[in-house]
Design an enzyme around this catalytic site. Structure first.
Site, PDB file in Angstrom:
ATOM      1  N   THR A  12      -4.525  15.864  -0.192  1.00 33.96           N
ATOM      2  CA  THR A  12      -3.517  16.600   0.188  1.00 33.96           C
ATOM      3  C   THR A  12      -3.152  17.955  -0.666  1.00 33.96           C
ATOM      4  OG1 THR A  12      -2.170  14.999   1.304  1.00 33.96           O
ATOM      5  CG2 THR A  12      -0.794  16.758   0.555  1.00 33.96           C
ATOM      6  N   THR A 268      -1.968 -13.287  -4.348  1.00 29.44           N
ATOM      7  CA  THR A 268      -0.573 -13.405  -3.662  1.00 29.44           C
ATOM      8  C   THR A 268      -0.466 -12.289  -2.928  1.00 29.44           C
ATOM      9  OG1 THR A 268       1.742 -13.462  -3.480  1.00 29.44           O
ATOM     10  CG2 THR A 268       0.591 -12.673  -5.724  1.00 29.44           C
TER      11      THR A 268
HETATM   12  N1  ASP Z   1      -3.840  11.658   3.640  1.00 27.63           N
HETATM   13  C1  ASP Z   1      -3.933  12.041   2.633  1.00 27.63           C
HETATM   14  C2  ASP Z   1      -5.253  11.603   1.770  1.00 27.63           C
HETATM   15  O1  ASP Z   1      -5.424  10.488   1.486  1.00 27.63           O
HETATM   16  C3  ASP Z   1      -2.799  11.695   1.708  1.00 27.63           C
HETATM   17  C4  ASP Z   1      -2.385  12.454   0.373  1.00 27.63           C
HETATM   18  O2  ASP Z   1      -3.520  12.859  -0.349  1.00 27.63           O
HETATM   19  O3  ASP Z   1      -1.336  12.190  -0.136  1.00 27.63           O
HETATM   20  O4  ASP Z   1      -6.334  12.306   1.791  1.00 27.63           O
END
Ligand code: ASP
Length: 332
Positions: A12, A268
């Site tokens: 992201t 766990t």
């Molecule tokens: N879907 C994204 C990823 O894992 C989420 C993120 O980067 O926060 O690339």
């Protein structure tokens, strides 16, 4: 002058809003990083992958590429920052923790919940904290810098999809806290390595992640445990390591899998705490099932994957699964 290499895999942090939703955009992260004030005494270089991914797409090949890139550049740089999506960051951090054997430099993963192009992005502070951590010559391990904390990579887990508090390591104190001042808790850091850097390239393994759930269909689980291709099982048990011991079909199937040489590790499914032998229903060690102590699921899968790629004997892998190799578990 010290040198830090940023390896940008996707996530992201470097995404932009497109017609199809958030997606990685080539060159965007570089243009954002170029606006940063230089860190004194440090040169930063960026290696951007041709195929930037949402980390939900991460595969064995990506881990091999990251390990290869760190190995190829190991002598040139003093520290590494891996820019990665949050969804599978804890898995990658765990794989790197075990695969980068003999590590004596920082490897710090980071990313963000909001992209850098968003006005309220958490990416700036995460990135800067990661760079500060990667600049520490006494940090000899893989860590995650996120939401003002530095966490041990093989202890961290994604805990929130929407808070900036995206990662935590419940069974292990943070390695640093980034406030007005930075508190480096370096007494908790791994000691400098006695061995020289000798990374392990993980190879494919058929590992079953089997979580106990009330109401599961025993026959279906037994069929999977009887699969001739199976290499190992991570058994995510109730509470402090308990299974339904009156389900004799399940108990026998586990026993027979162990007898066939399949490594079964008991951890766990509860977020905090460890497996113990306090209850009759936690009799798994009698069946030859190994205690994973307080390892996370991410660390257990990664440890099995990497140890199975080393050529170690079955007996040695089994013993190592309960031993603390890189701070992933609390022994005793
Ligand atoms: N879907 C994204 C990823 O894992 C989420 C993120 O980067 O926060 O690339």
């Amino acid at each position: 002058m010290k040198k830090i290499l940023i390896i940008y895999t996707g996530g992201t942090i470097g995404m932009d809003y497109t017609e199809n939703g958030l997606a990685p955009v080539a060159g965007l992260l570089k243009s954002q990083i170029d606006t940063l004030e230089p860190m004194s005494g440090v040169t930063i270089e960026l290696l951007e992958y041709e195929q930037l991914i949402d980390s939900s797409d991460i595969r064995l090949e990506h881990w091999q590429r990251i390990i290869q890139d760190i190995s190829d550049n190991y002598e040139i740089y003093d520290g590494f920052v891996i820019i990665h999506g949050t969804d599978t960051m804890a898995y990658t951090a765990s794989v790197l923790s075990f695969a980068l054997r003999g590590l004596d430099k920082p490897v710090v993963l980071t990313g963000s919940q909001l992209p850098l192009v968003h006005r309220r992005s958490d990416g700036w502070s995460n990135l800067i904290d990661a760079l500060f951590a990667a600049n520490r010559s006494d940090l000899n391990e893989v860590a995650i810098a996120f939401n003002n904390k530095l966490l041990r990579g093989c202890r961290a887990q994604k805990v929130s999809t929407y808070r900036f508090f995206g990662f935590d390591s419940v069974d292990e104190e943070p390695l640093a806290e980034f406030g007005i001042q930075i508190n480096w808790f370096n007494k908790r850091w791994l000691k400098a390595n006695r061995f020289s850097f000798a990374p392990v390239m993980p190879k494919e393994s058929k590992i079953l992640d089997l979580s106990m759930r009330p109401g599961f269909t025993t026959e279906f689980i037994i069929d999977t445990l009887n699969n001739a291709d199976l290499d190992a099982v991570v058994l995510q048990t109730y509470g402090s390591g308990n299974i339904p011991i009156h389900n004799t079909q399940l108990v026998n199937a586990l026993k027979s899998a162990v007898e066939r040489g399949i490594i079964i590790v008991n951890i766990t499914q509860v977020i905090e705490g460890r497996v113990s032998n306090d209850y009759a229903s936690s009799c798994l060690h009698d069946l030859g099932i190994i205690s994973g102590c307080d390892m996370t699921i991410e660390a257990t899968l990664a440890k099995l994957l990497v140890l199975r790629s080393t050529g170690m004997s079955l007996t040695n892998i089994k013993a190592a699964m309960s031993e603390n190799l890189v701070g992933e578990l609390t022994e005793g």
